[in-house]
Design a protein around this motif. Structure first.
Motif, PDB file in Angstrom:
ATOM      1  N   CYS A  50     -23.542  29.572 -14.522  1.00 33.26           N
ATOM      2  CA  CYS A  50     -24.816  28.768 -14.919  1.00 33.26           C
ATOM      3  C   CYS A  50     -24.763  28.358 -16.356  1.00 33.26           C
ATOM      4  O   CYS A  50     -24.387  29.048 -17.239  1.00 33.26           O
ATOM      5  CB  CYS A  50     -25.945  29.881 -14.759  1.00 33.26           C
ATOM      6  N   HIS A  82     -26.680  28.051 -18.484  1.00 27.45           N
ATOM      7  CA  HIS A  82     -27.780  28.834 -19.554  1.00 27.45           C
ATOM      8  C   HIS A  82     -27.170  29.735 -20.180  1.00 27.45           C
ATOM      9  O   HIS A  82     -26.483  29.615 -21.130  1.00 27.45           O
ATOM     10  CB  HIS A  82     -29.086  29.304 -18.841  1.00 27.45           C
ATOM     11  N   ARG A  83     -26.858  30.809 -19.317  1.00 27.82           N
ATOM     12  CA  ARG A  83     -25.839  31.960 -20.172  1.00 27.82           C
ATOM     13  C   ARG A  83     -24.848  32.677 -19.019  1.00 27.82           C
ATOM     14  O   ARG A  83     -24.419  33.627 -19.392  1.00 27.82           O
ATOM     15  CB  ARG A  83     -26.876  33.074 -20.655  1.00 27.82           C
ATOM     16  N   GLY A  84     -24.541  31.739 -18.232  1.00 30.76           N
ATOM     17  CA  GLY A  84     -23.061  32.028 -17.865  1.00 30.76           C
ATOM     18  C   GLY A  84     -23.273  32.922 -16.245  1.00 30.76           C
ATOM     19  O   GLY A  84     -22.214  33.375 -15.610  1.00 30.76           O
ATOM     20  N   ALA A  85     -24.514  33.338 -15.738  1.00 28.80           N
ATOM     21  CA  ALA A  85     -24.588  34.013 -14.562  1.00 28.80           C
ATOM     22  C   ALA A  85     -24.052  33.585 -13.515  1.00 28.80           C
ATOM     23  O   ALA A  85     -23.930  32.027 -13.293  1.00 28.80           O
ATOM     24  CB  ALA A  85     -26.107  34.544 -14.252  1.00 28.80           C
ATOM     25  N   PHE A 113     -31.007  34.754 -12.693  1.00 27.29           N
ATOM     26  CA  PHE A 113     -31.560  35.082 -14.065  1.00 27.29           C
ATOM     27  C   PHE A 113     -32.660  34.695 -14.597  1.00 27.29           C
ATOM     28  O   PHE A 113     -33.601  35.542 -15.042  1.00 27.29           O
ATOM     29  CB  PHE A 113     -30.019  34.918 -14.885  1.00 27.29           C
ATOM     30  N   HIS A 114     -32.890  33.261 -14.905  1.00 27.87           N
ATOM     31  CA  HIS A 114     -34.289  32.849 -15.496  1.00 27.87           C
ATOM     32  C   HIS A 114     -34.617  31.686 -14.721  1.00 27.87           C
ATOM     33  O   HIS A 114     -35.573  30.979 -14.928  1.00 27.87           O
ATOM     34  CB  HIS A 114     -33.713  32.406 -16.801  1.00 27.87           C
ATOM     35  N   GLY A 115     -34.052  31.360 -13.445  1.00 27.73           N
ATOM     36  CA  GLY A 115     -34.813  30.530 -12.359  1.00 27.73           C
ATOM     37  C   GLY A 115     -34.269  29.071 -12.523  1.00 27.73           C
ATOM     38  O   GLY A 115     -34.867  28.194 -11.882  1.00 27.73           O
ATOM     39  N   TRP A 116     -33.423  28.888 -13.552  1.00 28.66           N
ATOM     40  CA  TRP A 116     -32.951  27.354 -13.516  1.00 28.66           C
ATOM     41  C   TRP A 116     -32.545  26.899 -12.255  1.00 28.66           C
ATOM     42  O   TRP A 116     -31.861  27.522 -11.485  1.00 28.66           O
ATOM     43  CB  TRP A 116     -31.596  27.218 -14.682  1.00 28.66           C
ATOM     44  N   CYS A 156     -30.702  29.888 -10.264  1.00 32.19           N
ATOM     45  CA  CYS A 156     -30.082  30.938 -11.027  1.00 32.19           C
ATOM     46  C   CYS A 156     -31.148  32.049 -10.783  1.00 32.19           C
ATOM     47  O   CYS A 156     -32.107  31.820 -11.503  1.00 32.19           O
ATOM     48  CB  CYS A 156     -29.484  30.615 -12.126  1.00 32.19           C
TER      49      CYS A 156
END
Ligand code: FES
Ligand SMILES: [Fe+2]
Length: 439
Positions: free
Chosen positions: A69, A71-74, A90-93, A88
């Motif tokens: 992702c 954002h921060r790579g998840a 992690f934060h729903g992107w 994603c």
């Protein structure tokens, strides 16, 4: 033998590498359609050293995007397949199949940041059971009109298998016509009637000689290699006692595929696709010139030998490939069972993850390998000079005009091998049921 530097140049295919740049100018098999036939069609794909995720959205369209992702790579492989894209956890992107971020549900109301977030994505096309990806610059080239792409889905079966080695040594076993007399030798002949879906088990062309016997008794083929528009044509002649010659035509399709006969009714087109520098998948398309392929039977034969979801063979280096010394004494040359894929797997894995070619000694029968490396080096040099149009099938030859290629076994007069092979191919095409195979 070659230098370590050259060995690195021709084997490594990750981002920024020379051979990787060549590979990225061609469609690459990324997954089997079978792998997406689940309730949640999302699979990890590692291709040319790049970690990606392949998914089918609600509309049925395929997307191949970076696995991490932005954002921060998840890891998006465990993402939520919803709202016609991949989200994603992690934060729903939320990403659509082009990699565009279309929503950031945790960012402030009205934020338009997502408009500028686009994940890496590559074009994908599904062809007769394989999903192909194009990871290069500019527009992808058209597909050649090879039999495996022209035949209807009913006449093509696709499968894959993991080999724990560099892609080049995997390819090199496929352009080495001499090894079949040894590595795939069966000390006893099987009834060719039991040969369906297996290689080298049919009778040799227009004869009652089992292919196994022919390979076993004639171990010194005369090998010629010709350059073609698509790669190389390999001609292996085995001169028989009766004055006739067994003619076997196989092909190298640039950059990393081969096309070979499997039996009288089928040919195999097989890619050796880099996962990373030390692992590759073989992807095969089995194309029938007679009846529709019995996919259930062929799949069951192969699933018995492989573990899902990674298609790793059950026989492998951790169990000595099933080696049995008694079998080696009486049944097979290798002692590794009747599945020739296992023989090839041992031959390509046992030299090590990336074979140290500073230690090799090529012989006369390795002419295909020598010519192939020359072709690959020429392609690397051309790209460095900015001459993309010097690459095979990217040089103005219209891929739509590339048919076949002819892959067959025939018997005839050695001087007339070209005519004999072409005629036998034309007869097979004319008699083809179910699709128009004529060229
Ligand atoms: S890491 Fe993917 S949304 Fe935050
Ligand atoms: Fe082989």
């Amino acid at each position: 033998m070659i230098s370590q530097e050259l060995n690195d140049t021709i084997t490594r295919t990750g981002p920024g590498t020379d051979a990787g740049a060549v590979m990225r100018r061609y469609w690459q098999p990324a997954a089997l359609s079978d792998e997406l036939a689940t309730n949640r069609p999302v699979v990890p794909v590692t291709l040319l050293g790049e970690k990606l995720v392949l998914f089918r959205d609600n509309d049925g369209n395929l997307g191949l995007i970076d696995r991490h992702c932005p954002h921060r790579g998840a890891d998006l492989c465990l993402g939520r397949l919803d709202d016609n894209g991949l989200r994603c956890p992690f934060h729903g992107w939320h990403f659509d199949r082009t990699g565009q971020c279309v929503e950031q549900p945790g960012e402030p109301e009205g934020s338009r940041m997502h408009e500028s977030i686009r994940n890496t994505s590559y074009p994908v096309v599904e062809k007769n059971g394989i999903i192909f990806a194009y990871m290069g610059p500019d527009d992808p080239p058209p597909f050649p009109n090879f039999d495996c792409f022209r035949a209807p889905d009913t006449h093509v079966f696709a499968f894959k298998g993991l080999w724990e080695c560099n892609w080049l040594q995997a390819l090199e076993v496929g352009i080495d016509p001499a090894h079949a007399s040894f590595l795939h030798r069966f000390l006893k002949d099987e009834d060719p009637a039991d040969s369906y879906g297996k290689q080298f088990r049919d009778a040799a062309a227009d004869t009652n000689i089992p292919m196994t016997r022919l390979l076993r008794e004639y171990t010194r083929p005369e090998i010629t290699v010709e350059e073609t528009d698509y790669g190389l044509r390999l001609i292996a002649l085995r001169h028989l006692e009766n004055g006739q010659t067994h003619i076997r035509i196989t092909n190298q399709i640039f950059p990393e595929a081969i096309s070979i006969p499997m039996s009288r009714e089928m040919i195999i087109t097989q890619w050796h696709v880099p996962i990373d520098d030390e692992h590759c998948y073989w992807y095969s398309m089995f194309t029938s010139f007679t009846d529709p392929v019995d996919k259930e039977k062929m799949r069951a034969q192969r699933l018995k030998e492989h573990r899902l979801p990674d298609y790793a063979p059950l026989k492998n280096k951790r169990n000595n490939y099933g080696f049995d010394p008694d079998e080696q004494a009486t049944e097979t040359y290798t002692g590794m069972g009747m599945d020739i894929n296992v023989h090839d797997q041992w031959a390509v894995e046992s030299p090590g993850p990336i074979f140290d070619r500073t230690r090799e000694h090529l012989g006369k029968t390795d002419v295909g390998i020598i010519k192939y490396r020359r072709m690959l080096r020429a392609a690397i040099a051309a790209l460095k000079d900015g001459k993309e149009d010097a690459l095979p099938m990217r040089n103005g030859t219209d891929p739509a005009t590339l048919f076949g290629p002819i892959s067959n076994d025939t018997i005839g007069d050695k001087e007339k091998w070209r005519e004999v092979s072409a005629q036998s191919d034309a007869e097979r095409r004319a008699a083809c049921k179910g699709w128009d195979a004529t060229v």
